[in-house]
Design an enzyme around this catalytic site. Structure first.
Site, PDB file in Angstrom:
ATOM      1  N   ASP A 113      57.949  90.597 -20.756  1.00 16.53           N
ATOM      2  CA  ASP A 113      57.364  90.158 -21.935  1.00 16.53           C
ATOM      3  C   ASP A 113      56.188  90.655 -22.472  1.00 16.53           C
ATOM      4  OD1 ASP A 113      59.028  88.212 -22.945  1.00 16.53           O
ATOM      5  OD2 ASP A 113      58.610  86.853 -20.741  1.00 16.53           O
ATOM      6  N   ASP A 171      65.803  88.827 -26.473  1.00 13.57           N
ATOM      7  CA  ASP A 171      64.262  88.470 -26.650  1.00 13.57           C
ATOM      8  C   ASP A 171      63.530  89.895 -26.230  1.00 13.57           C
ATOM      9  OD1 ASP A 171      65.775  86.333 -25.703  1.00 13.57           O
ATOM     10  OD2 ASP A 171      63.911  85.126 -25.368  1.00 13.57           O
TER      11      ASP A 171
HETATM   12  N1  GLY Z   1      61.526  84.524 -24.986  1.00 11.79           N
HETATM   13  C1  GLY Z   1      61.861  83.025 -24.633  1.00 11.79           C
HETATM   14  C2  GLY Z   1      62.001  82.249 -25.877  1.00 11.79           C
HETATM   15  O1  GLY Z   1      62.386  82.957 -26.997  1.00 11.79           O
HETATM   16  O2  GLY Z   1      62.085  81.101 -25.694  1.00 11.79           O
END
Ligand code: GLY
Length: 395
Positions: A113, A171
């Site tokens: 992330d 994501d």
């Molecule tokens: N990246 C985690 C979400 O979109 O909840």
């Protein structure tokens, strides 16, 4: 070429705004959104000053998170966007302050992330201050991010927890933007090469015939697929709304950065899935999962709508017939800016938007404000006004 299309789309938008709301009223609606955001961000920044972390969400109670949380970059990023939209020097000072809290995360190698965390915060700081320090942080974070790519698998590993051998989630497409930036800044293609390979393999294994995507694809050590399923969606074969937004936004960005037509075609296919889905309600704000069994009682996800709006505004500038994407994104934006989703000043724990869904299967953050809904809403506002040829600081 892109500039040319920008101009054409902006002009077409001015001439044919499509919906029944008159042009000036649309700007008034968005202007009110900026005004609310400025108020909320100012209050929140002052209120959280004494905390070490960042506001994330509100339900079941106020959730403050540490720099290692995947959402830590969004509040600083929203402060930067608030500054960019208003020129408010207080917001700029707060943005710098909260961005600084993320300083150490550039060395963190425990998650994929880093793009969300560092590029939404230091990325905006670098854009505004043009400072070498922010650039160094972004490059260091990019090094940390690509350290998570096993060359045999060819993708950046998303998580280090759970039942999977080598999980990659949709994501993750969002974290690639930082890598493209790092290659442009340093002249070293290594970051971009990782991003391109990640995007290429994801395109093959994450998507179904109808262009909807799995949330989690796990790989064996030799790069073959171990499993395709979900973590945050309703079911393994369902279309989790925010995941569709991440894919749409991610492949649009990949085309912008590479000029590779296959990414554009893919982004358009995802857009068609979203825009034509029979479960999409009249105001277009998606239910949290397109296959949620209790539609129309299922909660909406404003965060998915905000990500889609921002992605579609960009997509509208990259194709000849982008008006349909512009119109759809505009409708999303106007709905998000209405009282149905935009919080009244002084409410909603300082967040801008109401009604998002974080993690339904874990019964976590259901129908709550989320800091990333606010970030992508403000980014969509910024992109919208740019396309309309309007300087937000003059309205
Ligand atoms: N990246 C985690 C979400 O979109 O909840």
């Amino acid at each position: 070429m892109k500039k040319h299309l920008h101009f054409l789309v902006g002009l077409t938008a001015l001439l044919a705004v499509g919906c029944s709301t008159p042009t000036d009223s649309k700007i008034e609606i968005v202007k009110r959104g900026i005004d609310h955001a400025r108020y909320q961000l100012t209050q929140a920044a002052a209120e959280f000053d004494t905390l070490a972390g960042f506001p994330r969400s509100l339900m079941p109670k106020f959730k403050e998170v540490a720099p290692k949380d995947w959402t830590s970059g969004f509040f600083p990023g929203s402060l930067w966007l608030g500054y960019e939209l208003t020129g408010d020097e207080n917001l700029r000072a707060e943005a710098e302050k909260y961005t600084k809290r993320l300083e150490g995360i550039q060395f963190y190698k425990g998650t994929h992330d880093l793009g969300f965390m560092v590029f939404c915060s230091f990325g905006h700081q670098q854009l505004n201050l043009k400072d070498e320090h922010s650039a160094e942080v972004i490059v260091e974070a990019s090094k940390s991010l690509i350290s998570r790519c096993d060359p045999k698998v060819g993708l950046i590993r998303s998580w280090d927890f759970g039942k999977w051998n080598y999980p990659v989630i949709i994501d993750n497409m969002m974290n690639l933007e930082m890598l493209f930036w790092a290659s442009k800044h340093t002249g070293d293609p290594v970051y971009r090469d990782v991003a391109v390979r990640h995007a290429d393999i994801t395109m093959v294994n994450h998507f179904r015939e109808d262009a909807s995507s799995y949330h989690v694809v796990s790989y064996n050590n030799d790069g073959t697929v171990e499993s395709q399923g979900t973590f945050q969606g309703y079911a393994d074969d369902s279309a989790w709304a925010r995941g569709q937004g991440w894919g749409l936004y991610g492949y649009t960005m990949c085309f912008r950065e590479t000029g590779d037509r296959k990414y554009l075609d893919h982004a358009e296919r995802i857009a068609q899935f979203v825009m034509n889905h029979p479960a999409t309600p009249e105001d277009r704000i998606p239910y949290w999962d397109y296959n949620a069994p209790d539609i129309p009682a299922a909660p909406r996800d404003a965060s998915a709508a905000a990500v889609m709006a921002s992605g579609l505004f960009e997509l509208s500038t990259l194709v000849e017939d982008g008006q349909k994407y512009f119109d759809y994104a505009e409708q999303l934006l106007l709905t998000l800016s209405s009282d149905k989703y935009l919080a009244a000043k002084g409410t909603n724990g300082g967040f801008v938007l109401m009604h998002s869904v974080g993690h339904w299967p874990a019964t976590s953050e259901i129908d709550t404000p989320l800091n990333y809904a606010d970030y992508y809403y403000l980014e969509a506002v910024s992109r919208y006004l740019k396309l309309r040829g309007i300087d937000p600081r003059t309205i």
